[in-house]
Write an enzyme that holds these catalytic residues in place. Sequence first.
Site, PDB file in Angstrom:
ATOM      1  N   CYS A   2       0.830  -0.716  -0.011  1.00 35.11           N
ATOM      2  CA  CYS A   2       0.001  -0.081  -0.065  1.00 35.11           C
ATOM      3  C   CYS A   2       0.792   1.158  -0.041  1.00 35.11           C
ATOM      4  O   CYS A   2       2.050   0.965   0.780  1.00 35.11           O
ATOM      5  CB  CYS A   2      -0.634  -0.006   0.546  1.00 35.11           C
ATOM      6  SG  CYS A   2      -1.911  -1.202   1.614  1.00 35.11           S
ATOM      7  N   ARG A  27       3.292   0.793  -5.401  1.00 36.54           N
ATOM      8  CA  ARG A  27       3.043  -0.380  -3.612  1.00 36.54           C
ATOM      9  C   ARG A  27       1.357  -0.950  -3.476  1.00 36.54           C
ATOM     10  O   ARG A  27       1.765  -2.045  -2.820  1.00 36.54           O
ATOM     11  CB  ARG A  27       2.892   0.859  -2.668  1.00 36.54           C
ATOM     12  CG  ARG A  27       3.760   1.918  -3.180  1.00 36.54           C
ATOM     13  CD  ARG A  27       4.826   2.711  -1.926  1.00 36.54           C
ATOM     14  NE  ARG A  27       4.733   1.791  -0.432  1.00 36.54           N
ATOM     15  CZ  ARG A  27       5.696   1.807  -0.022  1.00 36.54           C
ATOM     16  NH1 ARG A  27       6.549   1.663  -0.445  1.00 36.54           N
ATOM     17  NH2 ARG A  27       5.592   0.574   0.931  1.00 36.54           N
ATOM     18  N   TRP A  75      -2.642  -2.801  -1.864  1.00 40.82           N
ATOM     19  CA  TRP A  75      -2.679  -3.876  -2.088  1.00 40.82           C
ATOM     20  C   TRP A  75      -3.120  -4.776  -1.158  1.00 40.82           C
ATOM     21  O   TRP A  75      -2.886  -5.403   0.205  1.00 40.82           O
ATOM     22  CB  TRP A  75      -1.367  -4.051  -2.410  1.00 40.82           C
ATOM     23  CG  TRP A  75      -0.653  -5.160  -2.813  1.00 40.82           C
ATOM     24  CD1 TRP A  75      -0.869  -5.744  -4.029  1.00 40.82           C
ATOM     25  CD2 TRP A  75      -0.563  -6.300  -2.141  1.00 40.82           C
ATOM     26  NE1 TRP A  75      -0.381  -6.500  -4.396  1.00 40.82           N
ATOM     27  CE2 TRP A  75      -0.096  -7.378  -3.232  1.00 40.82           C
ATOM     28  CE3 TRP A  75      -0.469  -7.008  -0.390  1.00 40.82           C
ATOM     29  CZ2 TRP A  75       0.332  -8.966  -2.622  1.00 40.82           C
ATOM     30  CZ3 TRP A  75      -0.187  -7.892  -0.037  1.00 40.82           C
ATOM     31  CH2 TRP A  75      -0.094  -8.453  -1.190  1.00 40.82           C
ATOM     32  N   ASN A 101      -0.486   1.239   6.579  1.00 43.35           N
ATOM     33  CA  ASN A 101      -0.286   0.125   5.390  1.00 43.35           C
ATOM     34  C   ASN A 101       1.225  -0.122   5.925  1.00 43.35           C
ATOM     35  O   ASN A 101       1.504  -0.233   7.414  1.00 43.35           O
ATOM     36  CB  ASN A 101       1.311   1.478   4.994  1.00 43.35           C
ATOM     37  CG  ASN A 101       2.417   0.405   3.478  1.00 43.35           C
ATOM     38  OD1 ASN A 101       1.619  -0.648   3.576  1.00 43.35           O
ATOM     39  ND2 ASN A 101       3.423   0.717   3.747  1.00 43.35           N
ATOM     40  N   GLY A 102       0.179  -1.374   6.114  1.00 38.91           N
ATOM     41  CA  GLY A 102       0.750  -2.633   6.881  1.00 38.91           C
ATOM     42  C   GLY A 102      -0.185  -4.033   7.631  1.00 38.91           C
ATOM     43  O   GLY A 102      -1.146  -4.163   7.180  1.00 38.91           O
ATOM     44  N   GLU A 488      15.208 -16.223 -13.770  1.00 40.32           N
ATOM     45  CA  GLU A 488      14.827 -15.282 -13.763  1.00 40.32           C
ATOM     46  C   GLU A 488      14.223 -14.686 -15.560  1.00 40.32           C
ATOM     47  O   GLU A 488      13.011 -13.585 -15.122  1.00 40.32           O
ATOM     48  CB  GLU A 488      16.149 -13.796 -13.629  1.00 40.32           C
ATOM     49  CG  GLU A 488      15.953 -11.835 -13.823  1.00 40.32           C
ATOM     50  CD  GLU A 488      15.270 -11.548 -13.014  1.00 40.32           C
ATOM     51  OE1 GLU A 488      14.571 -11.801 -11.968  1.00 40.32           O
ATOM     52  OE2 GLU A 488      14.806 -10.547 -13.412  1.00 40.32           O
ATOM     53  N   LYS A 492       9.743 -13.226 -14.850  1.00 44.77           N
ATOM     54  CA  LYS A 492       9.792 -11.708 -15.271  1.00 44.77           C
ATOM     55  C   LYS A 492       8.134 -12.317 -17.063  1.00 44.77           C
ATOM     56  O   LYS A 492       7.473 -11.398 -16.724  1.00 44.77           O
ATOM     57  CB  LYS A 492      11.097 -11.381 -16.560  1.00 44.77           C
ATOM     58  CG  LYS A 492      12.201 -10.156 -16.248  1.00 44.77           C
ATOM     59  CD  LYS A 492      12.088  -8.945 -15.630  1.00 44.77           C
ATOM     60  CE  LYS A 492      11.732  -9.592 -14.266  1.00 44.77           C
ATOM     61  NZ  LYS A 492      12.315  -9.294 -12.996  1.00 44.77           N
ATOM     62  N   GLU A 495       5.088 -13.070 -14.396  1.00 42.02           N
ATOM     63  CA  GLU A 495       4.743 -11.288 -13.610  1.00 42.02           C
ATOM     64  C   GLU A 495       3.829 -10.558 -14.297  1.00 42.02           C
ATOM     65  O   GLU A 495       3.081  -9.698 -14.241  1.00 42.02           O
ATOM     66  CB  GLU A 495       5.717 -11.359 -12.745  1.00 42.02           C
ATOM     67  CG  GLU A 495       6.797 -10.530 -13.098  1.00 42.02           C
ATOM     68  CD  GLU A 495       7.701 -10.246 -12.272  1.00 42.02           C
ATOM     69  OE1 GLU A 495       7.526 -10.037 -11.039  1.00 42.02           O
ATOM     70  OE2 GLU A 495       9.365 -10.434 -12.544  1.00 42.02           O
ATOM     71  N   HIS A 511      15.466 -34.756 -16.623  1.00 44.43           N
ATOM     72  CA  HIS A 511      15.274 -35.638 -14.914  1.00 44.43           C
ATOM     73  C   HIS A 511      12.993 -35.086 -14.872  1.00 44.43           C
ATOM     74  O   HIS A 511      13.050 -35.201 -13.678  1.00 44.43           O
ATOM     75  CB  HIS A 511      15.596 -34.769 -14.481  1.00 44.43           C
ATOM     76  CG  HIS A 511      17.673 -36.062 -14.577  1.00 44.43           C
ATOM     77  ND1 HIS A 511      17.845 -37.041 -14.310  1.00 44.43           N
ATOM     78  CD2 HIS A 511      18.610 -35.265 -14.520  1.00 44.43           C
ATOM     79  CE1 HIS A 511      19.246 -36.889 -14.144  1.00 44.43           C
ATOM     80  NE2 HIS A 511      19.527 -35.672 -14.514  1.00 44.43           N
ATOM     81  N   LYS A 610       5.005  -3.502  -5.869  1.00 41.32           N
ATOM     82  CA  LYS A 610       6.119  -2.749  -5.902  1.00 41.32           C
ATOM     83  C   LYS A 610       7.466  -3.731  -4.629  1.00 41.32           C
ATOM     84  O   LYS A 610       8.283  -3.963  -4.701  1.00 41.32           O
ATOM     85  CB  LYS A 610       6.883  -1.371  -6.439  1.00 41.32           C
ATOM     86  CG  LYS A 610       8.410  -1.707  -6.575  1.00 41.32           C
ATOM     87  CD  LYS A 610       9.057  -2.421  -7.827  1.00 41.32           C
ATOM     88  CE  LYS A 610      10.283  -1.795  -8.435  1.00 41.32           C
ATOM     89  NZ  LYS A 610      10.595  -2.895  -8.895  1.00 41.32           N
TER      90      LYS A 610
HETATM   91  C1  F6R Z   1       9.866  -8.950  -9.763  1.00 41.86           C
HETATM   92  C2  F6R Z   1      10.208  -8.373  -8.239  1.00 41.86           C
HETATM   93  C3  F6R Z   1       9.963  -9.811  -7.395  1.00 41.86           C
HETATM   94  C4  F6R Z   1      11.156  -8.851  -6.077  1.00 41.86           C
HETATM   95  C5  F6R Z   1      11.117  -9.227  -4.953  1.00 41.86           C
HETATM   96  C6  F6R Z   1      12.169  -8.955  -3.915  1.00 41.86           C
HETATM   97  O1  F6R Z   1      10.577  -8.493 -10.200  1.00 41.86           O
HETATM   98  O2  F6R Z   1      10.100  -7.251  -8.321  1.00 41.86           O
HETATM   99  O3  F6R Z   1      10.183 -10.550  -7.444  1.00 41.86           O
HETATM  100  O4  F6R Z   1      12.150  -9.167  -6.345  1.00 41.86           O
HETATM  101  O5  F6R Z   1       9.458  -8.438  -4.193  1.00 41.86           O
HETATM  102  O6  F6R Z   1      11.750  -7.516  -3.101  1.00 41.86           O
HETATM  103  P1  F6R Z   1      13.340  -6.257  -3.054  1.00 41.86           P
HETATM  104  O7  F6R Z   1      14.371  -6.674  -4.070  1.00 41.86           O
HETATM  105  O8  F6R Z   1      12.563  -5.169  -3.045  1.00 41.86           O
HETATM  106  O9  F6R Z   1      13.058  -6.846  -2.055  1.00 41.86           O
END
Ligand code: F6R
Length: 615
Positions: A2, A27, A75, A101-102, A488, A492, A495, A511, A610
């Site tokens: 949030c 957020r 969120w 937020n929390g 990774e 990408k 998500e 396997h 984020k």
């Molecule tokens: C993927 C992504 C998330 C963050 C994860 C950790 O693109 O953005 O998987 O990498 O939530 O976030 P941080 O790096 O902010 O601890």
Amino acid sequence: MCGIVGYIGHREAYPIIIKGLQRLEYRGYDSAGIALYDGESIKLSKTKGKVADLKEKLENEISTTGTLGIGHTRWATHGVPNDVNSHPHYSNSGDLVIIHNGIIENYDSLKKELINRGYTFKSDTDTEVLINLIEDVKKNENIKLGKAVQIALNQVVGAYAIAVFDKNKPNEIVVAKLGSPLAIGIGDDEYFIASDASPFIEYTKNAIYLEDEEMAILRRGKDIKIRKIKNDALVDPYVQELQLNLEQIEKGGYDHFMLKEIYEQPSAILDTFRGRLLSNEAIIKMAGIEDNMKRFLAADRIIIVACGTSWHAGLVAEYIFEDLARIPVEVEYASEFRYRNPVITEKDIVIAISQSGETADTLAAIKLAKSKGAFVFGVCNVVGSSIARESNAGAYTHAGPEIGVASTKAFTTQITVLTLMALRLARAKGTMSSSEFRHHLIELETIPGKVEEALQSDAYVKTVADIYKDATNFLYLGRGFNFPVALEGALKLKEISYIHAEGYPAAEMKHGPIALIDEQMPIVVIATKKGHYEKVVSNIQEIKSRKGKIIGIVTKGDVSVKELADHVIEVPETLESLTPLLTTIPLQLLSYHIAVMLDKNVDQPRNLAKSVTVE
Ligand code: F6R
């Protein structure tokens, strides 16, 4: 997660808050709301949906005048995203209003007690419980809002960044923080409140970041008062000068923040090693390492804790540290590490990697490690973030603000910092000769230019994206340093395009995952020259015999993979340990173009946020 925003001063609050919420939408973006005090009463409007939906609804619904207000972009944690569960929330009397937020973990028992005392609840949220708890304390003890907030928060278990005001005292906002971030912008007779400084960057460069268990009372025209929530002790405000500028948080002509951030990688990597990599003198200077060199050299092992993309950067670092500096490394999901009673000793170094510096699981993991005596080194992007502050030492990635929810430049700059660390330690430990070391530095310096070159594949990657955009599954394969890049790449894609994708070490394919391969299945294989190339070529042959569609990420000038693959995307040649910085670029672009072609919300994918400040 949030995002929260607030304002008290002499300007109209509404434009500041609405624009601030738009900047904080990374957020959370499932619902939003605003409460304004117009000089007589509180005007509140909220809705399920994005800040743009709120803006449309609100401007038809309420008057937007007033010099005091709070806003929220959500969120969801407790209660589905709908109008009622959106913030702000009123207390039962309608006098108090809150944004939060929390998570209040003991909200259920607090709610039962409040119901027994006659309180009713409209929403399913923990936040409505908190505002009624504050109201209950305030009424019973006949005290001011600030004191009531403090007493109530001492009964709360969980995490919060809150802003509260009382319509009968419209000259103050009370804010408090534990676990979730809260920045206060200090203007001339005015205060701004936000989850990060981006909502108020054009108004003031002076900010205070509240520490955990601190609260502040922001009064129009009066100095800020900060206190410890537990013992009421006054705290001297520490005002920081912000380095952020407006340009950094705008799209700058790109269609999406994600694309802008992909293209920023050459300069972001350059910024990461600026002042640290001095190839002429053949040295790496990193204050966090120099100051603690003894500890690093005495360490039995390094434990890396992180989540998501940052965890993938940690996996790349495992290969780099072990290969270059010969230090044993374990890489842990922070969320698992913290709950499995890990063996940690005072000789361990824990490296916490986090773009936001606010990820709750990573923060909890480092607190646990510190409590057992380990030395914690933070690799964060956001300056002054909770993880940066909680760490014993650290190194910032200096990637600049990353706003697209999918991490891109955070990943490559994290790998850059970790490579610098490994090289510095390798030199100190003598696991590398001076000529090897110098060679690495020179090669590392060429990486921004090589990333620039890798970005030139964009148009071709787009044609590949068009061919495979309707696939329902993707497989990503890589070996050695590029196995984490396969993970990774798959992350990408899932998500932002919501296509199922899995990353695997290429040799593991036989396997299990090989059973998935048929003529419908696109398989992205990272097959650069130095990374067990012949072995990967054999894996590609195995795919080919099962008619899988092969997208090869290869070194410029490759011949063998070209003969076998349906498509090849070239990246420049570099040292094996540095290839992840290049091979990841086409994978970011592939996921970006597929998501755009499928008309998905690239910067704000569903269900994600984020900064994950909840467990
Ligand atoms: C993927 C992504 C998330 C963050 C994860 C950790 O693109 O953005 O998987 O990498 O939530 O976030 P941080 O790096 O902010 O601890």
